[in-house]
Design an enzyme around this catalytic site. Sequence first.
Site, short mmCIF file in Angstrom:
data_model
loop_
_atom_site.label_atom_id
_atom_site.label_comp_id
_atom_site.label_asym_id
_atom_site.label_seq_id
_atom_site.Cartn_x
_atom_site.Cartn_y
_atom_site.Cartn_z
N THR A 1 110.32 8.39 -70.72
CA THR A 1 111.28 7.42 -71.26
C THR A 1 112.19 8.11 -72.28
O THR A 1 111.74 8.96 -73.04
CB THR A 1 110.56 6.23 -71.92
OG1 THR A 1 109.70 6.71 -72.97
CG2 THR A 1 109.75 5.45 -70.92
N ASN B 1 116.89 4.43 -74.74
CA ASN B 1 116.39 3.10 -74.33
C ASN B 1 114.87 3.16 -74.28
O ASN B 1 114.27 2.96 -73.22
CB ASN B 1 116.91 2.73 -72.94
CG ASN B 1 118.39 2.94 -72.78
OD1 ASN B 1 119.19 2.47 -73.59
ND2 ASN B 1 118.78 3.65 -71.74
N GLY C 1 117.30 13.65 -70.36
CA GLY C 1 118.31 14.70 -70.34
C GLY C 1 118.17 15.62 -69.14
O GLY C 1 117.19 15.57 -68.39
N CYS D 1 123.76 5.42 -70.34
CA CYS D 1 124.42 6.52 -69.61
C CYS D 1 125.45 6.01 -68.61
O CYS D 1 126.22 6.80 -68.06
CB CYS D 1 123.39 7.41 -68.91
SG CYS D 1 122.26 6.46 -67.87
N GLU E 1 130.15 13.85 -71.27
CA GLU E 1 129.46 12.62 -71.69
C GLU E 1 129.16 12.62 -73.19
O GLU E 1 128.63 13.60 -73.72
CB GLU E 1 128.15 12.48 -70.93
CG GLU E 1 127.40 11.19 -71.26
CD GLU E 1 126.03 11.12 -70.60
OE1 GLU E 1 125.27 12.11 -70.69
OE2 GLU E 1 125.71 10.09 -70.00
N GLY F 1 121.74 9.72 -56.20
CA GLY F 1 121.94 10.37 -54.92
C GLY F 1 121.91 11.89 -55.01
O GLY F 1 121.47 12.47 -56.01
N SER F 2 122.39 12.52 -53.97
CA SER F 2 122.33 13.98 -53.94
C SER F 2 123.20 14.60 -55.04
O SER F 2 122.92 15.70 -55.51
CB SER F 2 122.74 14.50 -52.57
OG SER F 2 124.07 14.11 -52.30
#
Lengths: 477, 101
Positions: A111, A115, A195, A246, A337, A420-421
Amino acid sequence: MDPAVQARADGIMSAATMAAAVFSQYDQQQVDRIVEAVFRAAFANRVKLARMAHEETGLGVWQDKVIKNVIASQLVYESIRGVPTVGVISHDEASGISEIAEPLGPVFAVTPITNPTSTAIFKILIALKTRNPIIISPHRRSQRSVAETARICTEAALAADAPEDCIQMATDGSRELTQCLMSHHGMALILATGGTGLVTAAYSSGTPAIGVGPGNVPVLIDPSANLAYAVSSILASKTFDNGTVCASEQAIVVEQSIAGAVRAEMQRQGFFFLDCDQKAKVEGVAIDPKSGAMSPEIVGQSVESVCRLAGITVPQGTRVLVADLAAVGPEEPLSGEVLAPIIAFYVGADANTTAKLCVDLNYRGGMGHTASIYANDEQRIAEFSGLMNAGRVVVNTPSTQGAVGSLLNTLAPSFTLGCGSGGKNITTENVTARHLLNIKRVCRKRPNEKWHSFDTSRYLDPAETVDGLLADYHSDH
Amino acid sequence: MLELTYRAEQTLLTCTFAGRMDGSNSPEADALVKAKLAEIGDGATVVFDLGGVGYVSSAFLRVIIGAAKAVDEAKFSVVNCQPFIKRLFVDAGLDRLFSVS
């Protein structure tokens, strides 16, 4: 490997394996009773846990963390409540296939600090719903609040007759223990939310993993959009829990034709455009110059804290800091980000330029995650959706609340968003209970009539043509 | 309620369980098995017959593991399991510690 760490990991896994074995006997009613009890306990403690998480981590806004806990408990529970997860979950007479749901086995749940309690509640609920014991490894700066979350959920689960050790904590804070558990032969799945380093470690462990790392969400405001609405929506998303989610917007992209109007609307609603000097100072505290990634000190901080750290002064009432950027990449560190109320602003000459900017932003650390568009032109929405490498494209919706699901759309409520990929994930979906099941298919005989009425020895003849074989194979049916 | 019958023949203790073995009756089972083992003394061989058992809780698994450890795992076995109980022991890896059939 330190023998003491190995022994601790073996002890945790032994208990989890026993719990998995006992859990495998439970029927749907028993499981649902446990899940309801845990939901009720987590939901009842939503405020306490939110405050604990806020006080312990120093991140975000406690009131928003309450909302996260509500999503993780009430909305997740309501979304999985009626879902069959035990035994025969479907039968189709025509195809002759029955599906039987079985648990995976022990799940290792990492976690994040951003959050902590909500992710723990979410992962506990979906693990228990699928009869999987869960071992929780919280970020080291959120151990106390996650341990309390686990304690509350465990107490409720055991009172509802759940197997002992169906929820365990791995909280000695050592990276070695985490790695040992991740690669333990008894571990069935890693649910890693955190991360890049952590997600990479999960995938390198040899254990199946669903790892969700960073995003870098571009938001395109198309000229067809309702600009005032778009700005207010982005504001609601980017300021939620001080931008710790995120899926929150990282860069606003607009065409030159509406740039002035958007900028004015943003200023009116509390966005503050940094000047060159201020931008450099914010960049200095927001981005680690060595790694080029966001600095941990900035994550989830308020505008006031960011300004204090950066040594700048902004007008009172400022909600989000905005950096005008011209390029995407290491030369503009704020184009990556930043989980704080800081957002980039790009202006492109035309639709093609803005679309390409969004592609660049999407591919700068956010592949597979989330993209956002405000438009009232279906053609533009379709073009943008086709371009983005994203698990979810949210339309005319605050991306934080939109991506998490169930509040503003019908996506499954989740604190683990498949990428996804592009994000090295096996799924682009919002991860939920059904991702934690082994589905066994019992296949009754339903012969393929075309195959059985066809002379298959003809496949051996190299002179047979593709079209000839296909025509005869499909004829008379 | 504990459904347990046992038969001691010299050093062989056979415990036959039935019904649901959960947290409510496992402590009693544990105490009874321990008492019988104490009576037999060293060199006991223990067989747990689970033919009539339809549910095994964590607490009862602990009773089983405790008994196996008390007598040496080679001299401990679980027999007559229903198929799903046998799979439970295999899933838990206990079939690698003692005989399960």
